[in-house]
Scaffold this active site. Structure first.
Site, PDB file in Angstrom:
ATOM      1  N   HIS A   6      40.237  57.885  33.790  1.00 35.11           N
ATOM      2  CA  HIS A   6      38.878  57.484  33.461  1.00 35.11           C
ATOM      3  C   HIS A   6      38.880  56.163  32.725  1.00 35.11           C
ATOM      4  O   HIS A   6      39.301  56.082  31.562  1.00 35.11           O
ATOM      5  CB  HIS A   6      38.210  58.591  32.623  1.00 35.11           C
ATOM      6  CG  HIS A   6      36.768  58.337  32.350  1.00 35.11           C
ATOM      7  ND1 HIS A   6      36.191  58.557  31.129  1.00 35.11           N
ATOM      8  CD2 HIS A   6      35.782  57.853  33.153  1.00 35.11           C
ATOM      9  CE1 HIS A   6      34.905  58.230  31.196  1.00 35.11           C
ATOM     10  NE2 HIS A   6      34.641  57.797  32.412  1.00 35.11           N
ATOM     11  N   ASN A   9      32.891  60.672  26.857  1.00 39.35           N
ATOM     12  CA  ASN A   9      31.586  61.003  27.424  1.00 39.35           C
ATOM     13  C   ASN A   9      30.980  62.260  26.818  1.00 39.35           C
ATOM     14  O   ASN A   9      29.783  62.494  26.952  1.00 39.35           O
ATOM     15  CB  ASN A   9      31.659  61.128  28.945  1.00 39.35           C
ATOM     16  CG  ASN A   9      31.239  59.828  29.580  1.00 39.35           C
ATOM     17  OD1 ASN A   9      30.271  59.211  29.152  1.00 39.35           O
ATOM     18  ND2 ASN A   9      31.984  59.379  30.570  1.00 39.35           N
ATOM     19  N   GLU A  59      41.361  57.232  29.833  1.00 37.93           N
ATOM     20  CA  GLU A  59      41.667  58.644  29.598  1.00 37.93           C
ATOM     21  C   GLU A  59      42.484  59.155  30.793  1.00 37.93           C
ATOM     22  O   GLU A  59      42.071  58.986  31.941  1.00 37.93           O
ATOM     23  CB  GLU A  59      40.371  59.457  29.454  1.00 37.93           C
ATOM     24  CG  GLU A  59      39.615  59.116  28.164  1.00 37.93           C
ATOM     25  CD  GLU A  59      38.216  59.746  28.077  1.00 37.93           C
ATOM     26  OE1 GLU A  59      37.717  59.901  26.966  1.00 37.93           O
ATOM     27  OE2 GLU A  59      37.622  60.063  29.133  1.00 37.93           O
ATOM     28  N   SER A  93      33.260  60.558  35.513  1.00 36.13           N
ATOM     29  CA  SER A  93      32.927  60.586  34.094  1.00 36.13           C
ATOM     30  C   SER A  93      32.815  62.014  33.587  1.00 36.13           C
ATOM     31  O   SER A  93      32.822  62.233  32.383  1.00 36.13           O
ATOM     32  CB  SER A  93      31.573  59.920  33.859  1.00 36.13           C
ATOM     33  OG  SER A  93      31.576  58.633  34.361  1.00 36.13           O
TER      34      SER A  93
HETATM   35  P1  NAI Z   1      28.119  52.497  41.574  1.00 30.64           P
HETATM   36  O1  NAI Z   1      26.885  53.181  42.008  1.00 30.64           O
HETATM   37  O2  NAI Z   1      28.015  51.173  40.908  1.00 30.64           O
HETATM   38  O3  NAI Z   1      29.135  52.341  42.802  1.00 30.64           O
HETATM   39  C1  NAI Z   1      29.487  53.380  43.676  1.00 30.64           C
HETATM   40  C2  NAI Z   1      30.015  52.760  44.971  1.00 30.64           C
HETATM   41  O4  NAI Z   1      30.559  53.810  45.781  1.00 30.64           O
HETATM   42  C3  NAI Z   1      28.932  52.065  45.810  1.00 30.64           C
HETATM   43  O5  NAI Z   1      29.367  50.750  46.110  1.00 30.64           O
HETATM   44  C4  NAI Z   1      28.824  52.933  47.078  1.00 30.64           C
HETATM   45  O6  NAI Z   1      28.541  52.157  48.234  1.00 30.64           O
HETATM   46  C5  NAI Z   1      30.232  53.526  47.142  1.00 30.64           C
HETATM   47  N1  NAI Z   1      30.338  54.790  47.890  1.00 30.64           N
HETATM   48  C6  NAI Z   1      29.520  55.864  47.822  1.00 30.64           C
HETATM   49  N2  NAI Z   1      29.998  56.850  48.600  1.00 30.64           N
HETATM   50  C7  NAI Z   1      31.145  56.387  49.170  1.00 30.64           C
HETATM   51  C8  NAI Z   1      32.098  56.939  50.064  1.00 30.64           C
HETATM   52  N3  NAI Z   1      31.981  58.185  50.522  1.00 30.64           N
HETATM   53  N4  NAI Z   1      33.167  56.178  50.438  1.00 30.64           N
HETATM   54  C9  NAI Z   1      33.302  54.916  49.970  1.00 30.64           C
HETATM   55  N5  NAI Z   1      32.423  54.341  49.107  1.00 30.64           N
HETATM   56  C10 NAI Z   1      31.357  55.067  48.714  1.00 30.64           C
HETATM   57  O7  NAI Z   1      28.860  53.562  40.626  1.00 30.64           O
HETATM   58  P2  NAI Z   1      29.833  53.273  39.378  1.00 30.64           P
HETATM   59  O8  NAI Z   1      29.012  53.047  38.164  1.00 30.64           O
HETATM   60  O9  NAI Z   1      30.857  52.267  39.767  1.00 30.64           O
HETATM   61  O10 NAI Z   1      30.516  54.707  39.195  1.00 30.64           O
HETATM   62  C11 NAI Z   1      31.582  55.133  40.041  1.00 30.64           C
HETATM   63  C12 NAI Z   1      32.316  56.295  39.386  1.00 30.64           C
HETATM   64  O11 NAI Z   1      32.852  55.858  38.120  1.00 30.64           O
HETATM   65  C13 NAI Z   1      31.442  57.518  39.072  1.00 30.64           C
HETATM   66  O12 NAI Z   1      32.206  58.673  39.251  1.00 30.64           O
HETATM   67  C14 NAI Z   1      31.084  57.325  37.598  1.00 30.64           C
HETATM   68  O13 NAI Z   1      30.806  58.522  36.948  1.00 30.64           O
HETATM   69  C15 NAI Z   1      32.388  56.707  37.073  1.00 30.64           C
HETATM   70  N6  NAI Z   1      32.260  55.897  35.867  1.00 30.64           N
HETATM   71  C16 NAI Z   1      31.188  55.044  35.685  1.00 30.64           C
HETATM   72  C17 NAI Z   1      31.091  54.265  34.545  1.00 30.64           C
HETATM   73  C18 NAI Z   1      29.963  53.307  34.344  1.00 30.64           C
HETATM   74  O14 NAI Z   1      29.837  52.756  33.229  1.00 30.64           O
HETATM   75  N7  NAI Z   1      29.137  53.029  35.346  1.00 30.64           N
HETATM   76  C19 NAI Z   1      32.125  54.340  33.487  1.00 30.64           C
HETATM   77  C20 NAI Z   1      33.252  55.183  33.809  1.00 30.64           C
HETATM   78  C21 NAI Z   1      33.287  55.965  34.950  1.00 30.64           C
END
Ligand code: NAI
Length: 287
Positions: free
Chosen positions: A142, A192, A154, A119
């Site tokens: 994104h 963002n 994006e 993000s």
């Molecule tokens: P989340 O916390 O829901 O999920 C992250 C996942 O990554 C978890 O299941 C965790 O077990 C896994 N993980 C962590 N380290 C790992 C590794 N080294 N190898 C494999 N898996 C690993 O996070 P979320 O919300 O899905 O965010 C993920 C990315 O997307 C971030 O970069 C965030 O900034 C971006 N993002 C999030 C949005 C949102 O609304 N939550 C919107 C757009 C982008």
């Protein structure tokens, strides 16, 4: 551009939605996480969402079976090395992401496009973790939450990304009825950056952890402002931990300009593990 084999890394809120969307475009998708439990949870939730579509007669039995067949969940060392596109969607932590990208660069074929759903982190900064050859095929993609519904994607060109590749990705998403936008590699990209104040100002208005005030602000922005969701509801959907990391990283990138400053309540909630919907408690409580 023909994207058929997709690998999504991170099976949390975003990764599972992105994997579901690509499968719905008839791509073959391998969804990866370092937690087996998270992989099981993500698969069950995607299957249940498709089953609901089937019950509502929005998809046929054949389509349901085809999609289930196209999606698999795996650990990284089990996935095929010849993916067309890899999308990283792990936690918003620069060092962890960079170390993953170094591994991915070595693991996947030279032709594989490697992308990040970050993000807020500059794509050029993350591309330092990969070889010069891969830098041309390293890009920001994104997506927005929920990825199956939100149309915007994006497409972010890092300094060394091949411009033609960005254009091809743009066209590919457009052909799949997403609304791509080419964005500069600047802090928070487009949405963002603009959205920081949608979260920051309501936090400053509420001031403290007061659910009644938050409900009132949410309903004013929804019912009077015409927004689909109020800021506190949206932060709970995004994930308080993710939103806090993004706030800090955009704030730092803009030399800690006060208008981007995080609110003390965000840090407090992360410390208390009140991550929003995914942990059943954020500004509000969920069943
Ligand atoms: P989340 O916390 O829901 O999920 C992250 C996942 O990554 C978890 O299941 C965790 O077990 C896994 N993980 C962590 N380290 C790992 C590794 N080294 N190898 C494999 N898996 C690993 O996070 P979320 O919300 O899905 O965010 C993920 C990315 O997307 C971030 O970069 C965030 O900034 C971006 N993002 C999030 C949005 C949102 O609304 N939550 C919107 C757009 C982008």
């Amino acid at each position: 551009m023909n994207l058929q084999k997709i690998v999504v890394i991170g099976a949390g809120t975003m990764g599972s939605g992105i994997a579901q969307w690509f499968t719905q475009q008839s791509c073959s998708v391998e969804l990866v996480d370092n937690s087996g439990e998270q992989l099981k949870k993500a698969l069950a939730s995607i299957h249940s969402s498709w089953e609901k579509l089937f019950e509502k007669k929005k998809i046929t039995q054949e389509e349901l079976s085809k999609m289930k067949g196209l999606l698999s969940v795996k650990m990284l060392d089990q996935v095929a090395r010849d993916a067309d596109l890899v999308i990283e969607a792990i936690i918003e932590n620069l060092e962890i992401k960079k170390s993953l990208f170094t591994n991915l660069d070595q693991f996947f074929n030279p032709k594989t496009i490697i992308s990040s759903n970050t993000s807020s982190f500059p794509i050029t900064l993350m591309s330092e973790a990969v070889s010069d050859e891969r830098k041309k095929r390293f890009v920001g993609l994104h997506f927005f939450n929920p990825a199956t519904i939100m149309k915007l994607v994006e497409v972010i060109k890092a300094e060394q990304t091949d411009a033609g590749l960005c254009k091809d990705l743009y066209n590919w998403f457009e052909s799949k009825e997403k609304k791509p936008a080419l964005s500069k590699d600047s802090p928070g990209f487009i949405v963002n950056r603009v959205a920081r104040n949608f979260y920051g100002e309501p936090l400053r208005i509420a001031g403290t952890d007061d659910e009644k005030k938050m409900k009132e602000i949410d309903s004013i922005l929804r019912e009077v402002g015409g927004f689909k969701m109020g800021p506190f509801e949206l932060m709970d959907l995004i994930g308080i931990d993710i939103n806090y990391s993004v706030t800090c990283s955009v704030w730092d990138a803009y030399n800690q300009e006060p208008r981007f400053a995080p609110h003390a309540l965000q840090k407090q909630m992360v410390d208390e593990k009140r991550f929003g919907r995914k942990s059943k408690r954020g500004f509000y409580t969920y069943d």
